[in-house]
Motif scaffolding. Structure first.
Motif, PDB file in Angstrom:
ATOM      1  N   SER A 123       0.826  -1.205   0.000  1.00  0.00           N
ATOM      2  CA  SER A 123       0.000   0.000   0.000  1.00  0.00           C
ATOM      3  C   SER A 123       0.861   1.256   0.000  1.00  0.00           C
ATOM      4  O   SER A 123       0.602   2.206  -0.743  1.00  0.00           O
ATOM      5  N   VAL A 124       1.897   1.265   0.841  1.00  0.00           N
ATOM      6  CA  VAL A 124       2.795   2.424   0.888  1.00  0.00           C
ATOM      7  C   VAL A 124       3.483   2.619  -0.456  1.00  0.00           C
ATOM      8  O   VAL A 124       3.602   3.748  -0.957  1.00  0.00           O
ATOM      9  N   SER A 125       3.935   1.529  -1.054  1.00  0.00           N
ATOM     10  CA  SER A 125       4.610   1.612  -2.346  1.00  0.00           C
ATOM     11  C   SER A 125       3.691   2.190  -3.419  1.00  0.00           C
ATOM     12  O   SER A 125       4.083   3.084  -4.176  1.00  0.00           O
ATOM     13  N   LEU A 126       2.466   1.696  -3.475  1.00  0.00           N
ATOM     14  CA  LEU A 126       1.524   2.164  -4.491  1.00  0.00           C
ATOM     15  C   LEU A 126       1.164   3.628  -4.284  1.00  0.00           C
ATOM     16  O   LEU A 126       1.134   4.420  -5.238  1.00  0.00           O
ATOM     17  N   MET A 127       0.900   4.020  -3.040  1.00  0.00           N
ATOM     18  CA  MET A 127       0.544   5.414  -2.772  1.00  0.00           C
ATOM     19  C   MET A 127       1.727   6.351  -2.982  1.00  0.00           C
ATOM     20  O   MET A 127       1.552   7.506  -3.389  1.00  0.00           O
ATOM     21  N   THR A 128       2.938   5.871  -2.731  1.00  0.00           N
ATOM     22  CA  THR A 128       4.121   6.700  -2.975  1.00  0.00           C
ATOM     23  C   THR A 128       4.335   6.916  -4.465  1.00  0.00           C
ATOM     24  O   THR A 128       4.726   8.010  -4.896  1.00  0.00           O
ATOM     25  N   ILE A 129       4.085   5.889  -5.264  1.00  0.00           N
ATOM     26  CA  ILE A 129       4.165   6.043  -6.721  1.00  0.00           C
ATOM     27  C   ILE A 129       3.177   7.109  -7.188  1.00  0.00           C
ATOM     28  O   ILE A 129       3.499   7.959  -8.033  1.00  0.00           O
ATOM     29  N   THR A 130       1.978   7.076  -6.631  1.00  0.00           N
ATOM     30  CA  THR A 130       0.978   8.092  -6.967  1.00  0.00           C
ATOM     31  C   THR A 130       1.454   9.480  -6.552  1.00  0.00           C
ATOM     32  O   THR A 130       1.305  10.458  -7.304  1.00  0.00           O
ATOM     33  N   ALA A 131       2.042   9.582  -5.362  1.00  0.00           N
ATOM     34  CA  ALA A 131       2.542  10.869  -4.877  1.00  0.00           C
ATOM     35  C   ALA A 131       3.660  11.402  -5.772  1.00  0.00           C
ATOM     36  O   ALA A 131       3.732  12.613  -6.044  1.00  0.00           O
ATOM     37  N   ILE A 132       4.526  10.524  -6.250  1.00  0.00           N
ATOM     38  CA  ILE A 132       5.603  10.946  -7.146  1.00  0.00           C
ATOM     39  C   ILE A 132       5.030  11.475  -8.460  1.00  0.00           C
ATOM     40  O   ILE A 132       5.500  12.488  -9.004  1.00  0.00           O
ATOM     41  N   SER A 133       4.002  10.819  -8.971  1.00  0.00           N
ATOM     42  CA  SER A 133       3.365  11.280 -10.210  1.00  0.00           C
ATOM     43  C   SER A 133       2.749  12.666 -10.027  1.00  0.00           C
ATOM     44  O   SER A 133       2.894  13.548 -10.884  1.00  0.00           O
ATOM     45  N   VAL A 134       2.078  12.862  -8.895  1.00  0.00           N
ATOM     46  CA  VAL A 134       1.484  14.174  -8.609  1.00  0.00           C
ATOM     47  C   VAL A 134       2.578  15.221  -8.427  1.00  0.00           C
ATOM     48  O   VAL A 134       2.452  16.364  -8.893  1.00  0.00           O
ATOM     49  N   ASP A 135       3.653  14.843  -7.769  1.00  0.00           N
ATOM     50  CA  ASP A 135       4.781  15.764  -7.565  1.00  0.00           C
ATOM     51  C   ASP A 135       5.370  16.222  -8.893  1.00  0.00           C
ATOM     52  O   ASP A 135       5.650  17.413  -9.088  1.00  0.00           O
ATOM     53  N   ARG A 136       5.543  15.300  -9.829  1.00  0.00           N
ATOM     54  CA  ARG A 136       6.083  15.669 -11.145  1.00  0.00           C
ATOM     55  C   ARG A 136       5.105  16.559 -11.911  1.00  0.00           C
ATOM     56  O   ARG A 136       5.516  17.474 -12.630  1.00  0.00           O
ATOM     57  N   LEU A 137       3.819  16.298 -11.765  1.00  0.00           N
ATOM     58  CA  LEU A 137       2.815  17.128 -12.423  1.00  0.00           C
ATOM     59  C   LEU A 137       2.837  18.549 -11.869  1.00  0.00           C
ATOM     60  O   LEU A 137       2.772  19.529 -12.627  1.00  0.00           O
ATOM     61  N   LEU A 138       2.943  18.672 -10.552  1.00  0.00           N
ATOM     62  CA  LEU A 138       3.007  19.997  -9.934  1.00  0.00           C
ATOM     63  C   LEU A 138       4.259  20.748 -10.373  1.00  0.00           C
ATOM     64  O   LEU A 138       4.226  21.971 -10.571  1.00  0.00           O
TER      65      LEU A 138
END
Length: 226
Positions: A123-138
């Motif tokens: 769960s942490v791995s999947l949510m961190t991947i999502t956070a990285i994607s959002v970070d790159r978008l920002l």
């Protein structure tokens, strides 16, 4: 249909039934070779996860141009995947070996521990991947304001929230497994699909449980109404 509330005794009986099915002579009869094959493959995946993510952490340590908040997210992802290789996969390998050796008490403990840890780390791995994607978008959308908005302290706070959600979610999934086992033998959660081969083996293992369950007809399963 009846309500979904169960007594503690019923839940405990459901958990015991699940453990008896997975860690039993009836379940493992005739699949010792398959368990050994799964163990060997997972050992290889574990080694590759350890080596690969260790190299990533070393590279991130030497990298100085990356934004601190972004580096923290990448480090968290690498550390989580490293823990999967160091902890989660060896636990499942030990569980399968204990089945071959017919060490049932050891098998039950490893099975429960491995499921809880793999759910949490996945769960942490999947949510961190999502956070990285959002970070790159920002970073693309905000331009110069990005470094002022996405700070290191906010990243720490967000990652803390991710870990809390992962632990709570893992516990909730385990409760669902115990409560719904009489109706649903295989419960595949999307958190297990952490975009690694380990997730595929987790699903394969759950499918094996379902197939073997149909052959284990000597164990009485409580028929709860959900």
């Amino acid at each position: 249909m009846g309500g979904s509330n169960f007594s503690g005794e019923e839940i405990h009986r459901g958990l015991n039934t699940l453990e008896k099915i997975v860690c039993s002579v009836k379940f493992t009869h005739g699949i010792h070779k398959e368990l050994i094959y799964l163990s060997v493959i997972n050992i290889g995946l574990s080694v590759s996860a350890i080596v690969g993510n260790t190299l990533i952490l070393i590279a991130l340590h030497k990298e100085s141009s990356l934004h601190a908040a972004s580096k923290l997210l990448f480090r968290t992802l690498a550390t989580t995947d490293l823990c999967i290789g160091l902890v989660a996969q060896p636990l499942f390998v030990s569980c399968w070996i204990s089945m071959v050796k017919e060490q049932w008490s050891f098998c039950r403990v490893l099975n429960v521990t491995g499921l809880l840890i793999s759910h949490t780390l996945g769960s942490v791995s999947l949510m961190t991947i999502t956070a990285i994607s959002v970070d790159r978008l920002l970073a693309l959308l905000m331009g110069l304001r990005y470094r002022q908005t996405v700070t290191l302290n906010r990243s720490y706070a967000f990652l803390t929230l991710i870990w809390v959600l992962a632990v709570v979610g893992s516990r909730a999934i385990w409760e669902i497994r115990k409560r719904a086992f009489a109706k649903v033998v295989v419960f595949v959660n999307c958190n297990e699909l952490n975009f690694t081969l380990a997730g595929c083996f987790q699903i394969s293992w759950e499918a094996l449980v379902a197939l073997r369950y149909s052959e284990v007809d000597e164990i009485e399963v409580p028929s709860w109404e959900i």
